[in-house]
Design a protein around this motif. Structure first.
Motif, short mmCIF file in Angstrom:
data_model
loop_
_atom_site.label_atom_id
_atom_site.label_comp_id
_atom_site.label_asym_id
_atom_site.label_seq_id
_atom_site.Cartn_x
_atom_site.Cartn_y
_atom_site.Cartn_z
N GLY A 309 10.14 -15.28 -11.71
CA GLY A 309 10.52 -16.67 -11.47
C GLY A 309 11.14 -16.91 -10.11
O GLY A 309 11.57 -18.03 -9.81
N LYS A 310 11.18 -15.88 -9.27
CA LYS A 310 11.82 -16.01 -7.96
C LYS A 310 10.87 -15.70 -6.81
O LYS A 310 11.29 -15.31 -5.73
N PHE A 311 9.58 -15.83 -7.05
CA PHE A 311 8.64 -15.55 -5.97
C PHE A 311 7.53 -16.59 -5.97
O PHE A 311 7.24 -17.24 -6.99
N GLY A 312 6.92 -16.76 -4.80
CA GLY A 312 5.81 -17.68 -4.66
C GLY A 312 4.67 -16.99 -3.94
O GLY A 312 4.77 -15.83 -3.54
N SER A 313 3.57 -17.71 -3.77
CA SER A 313 2.40 -17.14 -3.10
C SER A 313 1.82 -18.14 -2.11
O SER A 313 1.92 -19.36 -2.30
N VAL A 314 1.24 -17.60 -1.06
CA VAL A 314 0.54 -18.39 -0.05
C VAL A 314 -0.69 -17.60 0.39
O VAL A 314 -0.86 -16.43 0.02
N LEU A 315 -1.53 -18.21 1.20
CA LEU A 315 -2.68 -17.50 1.74
C LEU A 315 -2.23 -16.42 2.69
O LEU A 315 -1.15 -16.48 3.28
N MET A 316 -3.06 -15.40 2.86
CA MET A 316 -2.76 -14.30 3.77
C MET A 316 -2.52 -14.82 5.18
O MET A 316 -3.23 -15.72 5.65
N PRO A 317 -1.56 -14.26 5.89
CA PRO A 317 -1.38 -14.63 7.30
C PRO A 317 -2.58 -14.20 8.14
O PRO A 317 -3.29 -13.24 7.78
#
Length: 449
Positions: A309-317
């Protein structure tokens, strides 16, 4: 050399209208009466990688027993061990396993070795709602296809994402990085920072061999390079000229980047592979990591994770801020030497069907179908699925090679990448040597004239 089905694996998905129509149709449950035979008394054996999605298979497979009477047993293995075991069994015409899960990048090797059956004829006989091929992400469908034929069903397609600790980034009032420079600055900021005790900035797959080799392929397009001459994004035939470019300026810069990032990782990060990286993130040691979408489950489980519950995700740099999301994962195939092929196909088509695939996704399996990826219930339970929905739009199927020599090629490159990372060789010497060895390997295998 055989070629993949390129029309199926170009960037992006079908038109928005086609997707909307398809998703509505695929969302409906299928009446399996008359579509599955009575398989009472039979036991089907499935062999797989022991990645987190295997638990979702185990949790949902018994519904097939209720429908048909056939029991389904699942055998989990490590990555290298699975590859070797499946190929050894194939060479001995072994029928111990009815269904093989293989890494999508092994497909050229398994087709050439005669280990798996093409599925086109079986698919053609099925109700289109059962197979729903257009419901797979295009890059996922590409992982299951070779030489203009469908050989497997995409079941556990992965997309490489970047994960970050939302609690740490919120406290630091920072946004997740989009470029290599931003990633390096953020990793440096969180490492040995008294405001974030016990936290390191980043960890990669640096372990010698397959781990470091796969890491190279997962990042090279995001570094503005390519692994061989003809493999550029959108190429009509990425395998037309496999002359390696492993010692190009972009490649050397990338491996130097890998080496530079080591100082922002925990002790021993030079030998991290998939399990070590995911475990370090789940334990709270890392501010960020890149990893396959399937492994988000490890950080999401409050029983084993300190950061649920303490992490998120984004596209690869990416170097220029225009990400090329890597695609990978596992496809379900019919053992060419199996003696229960009809029963095995019944299981495969049932398990991979849209409604069952959603149930698998809700049980923690990584979704491979657009209907599951875009499903509100799936996204609510597993928020990183929203990032998968974005990643699949611009993913490039050939980000990792899928030729018969792939397994050996990736391992060879990974040895030299690790040598550069730990300083056993200079970056230039390591990648010059990798380029020479890859050239020799590709020539001997017939992939390069």
């Amino acid at each position: 050399m055989e070629r993949p089905a390129f029309k199926q694996i170009m960037i992006g998905t079908a038109s928005a209208l086609a997707c909307l129509v398809g998703l509505a149709a695929h969302a409906q449950d299928i009446d399996w009466k008359g579509k599955l035979a009575d398989q009472a008394g039979k036991t089907l054996k499935l062999i797989s990688i022991s990645d987190p999605f295997i638990e979702a298979i185990k949790a949902t497979k018994d519904d097939f027993t209720k429908l048909t009477g056939a029991k389904v047993e699942v055998d989990g293995n490590g990555y290298d061990a699975l590859h070797d075991k499946e190929l050894l069994n194939c060479s001995q015409n072994d029928s111990s396993y009815d269904v093989l899960l293989i890494d999508g990048i092994w497909i050229g090797e398994f087709v050439e070795a005669g280990c798996i059956d093409a599925l086109d004829d079986r698919i053609a006989k099925e109700d289109p709602k059962v197979i729903a091929w257009d419901d797979y992400t295009s890059s996922g469908a590409g992982q299951a296809s070779w030489d203009n034929k469908k050989y497997c069903l995409p079941v556990a397609i992965y997309y490489e994402l970047m994960y970050y600790r939302t609690d740490l980034f919120d406290k630091a009032k920072m946004q997740p990085p989009k470029t290599f420079d931003e990633l390096q600055k953020a990793a440096k900021f969180f490492t040995n920072n008294p405001d974030f005790p016990g936290v390191y900035g980043y960890a990669m797959n640096n372990q010698r061999g397959a781990a470091a080799g796969q890491q190279y392929f997962e990042w090279i397009f995001n570094a503005g390079g390519s692994p061989w001459k003809s493999n550029v994004i959108g190429a009509a035939d990425p395998y037309a000229d496999m002359t390696p470019t492993l010692n190009s300026p972009e490649s050397l810069d990338l491996v130097q980047f890998f080496k530079d990032m080591v100082k922002f990782g925990p002790p021993g990060v030079e030998s991290y592979a998939w399990d070590e990286r995911a475990s370090a993130f789940a334990s709270g040691k890392l501010a960020m990591m890149n990893d396959w979408s399937v492994r988000a489950q490890i950080a999401n489980d409050p029983k084993t994770s300190q950061i649920a519950g303490k992490f998120g995700s984004v596209l690869m740099p990416s170097k220029a801020g225009k990400p090329v999301p890597p695609v990978g994962g596992w496809v379900m195939c019919l053992n060419a030497h199996g003696t229960q092929k009809d029963a095995a196909w019944d299981f495969m088509k049932w398990y991979a069907s849209p409604a069952e695939h959603k149930r698998y996704a809700l049980a923690g399996g990584t979704p491979s179908r657009l209907s599951a990826i875009n499903d509100a219930e799936v996204q609510a339970k597993f928020p990183w699925t929203k990032t998968i929905a974005e990643a699949q739009k611009t993913a490039w199927t050939e980000v990792r090679p899928r030729i018969p020599a792939t397994f050996q090629l990736i391992d060879t490159i990974g040895v030299n990448v690790n040598k550069a990372i730990i300083g056993e060789m200079s970056v230039k010497d390591a990648m010059d040597d990798a380029n020479a060895k890859a050239t020799q390997l590709l020539k001997s295998s017939g992939a390069l004239k």
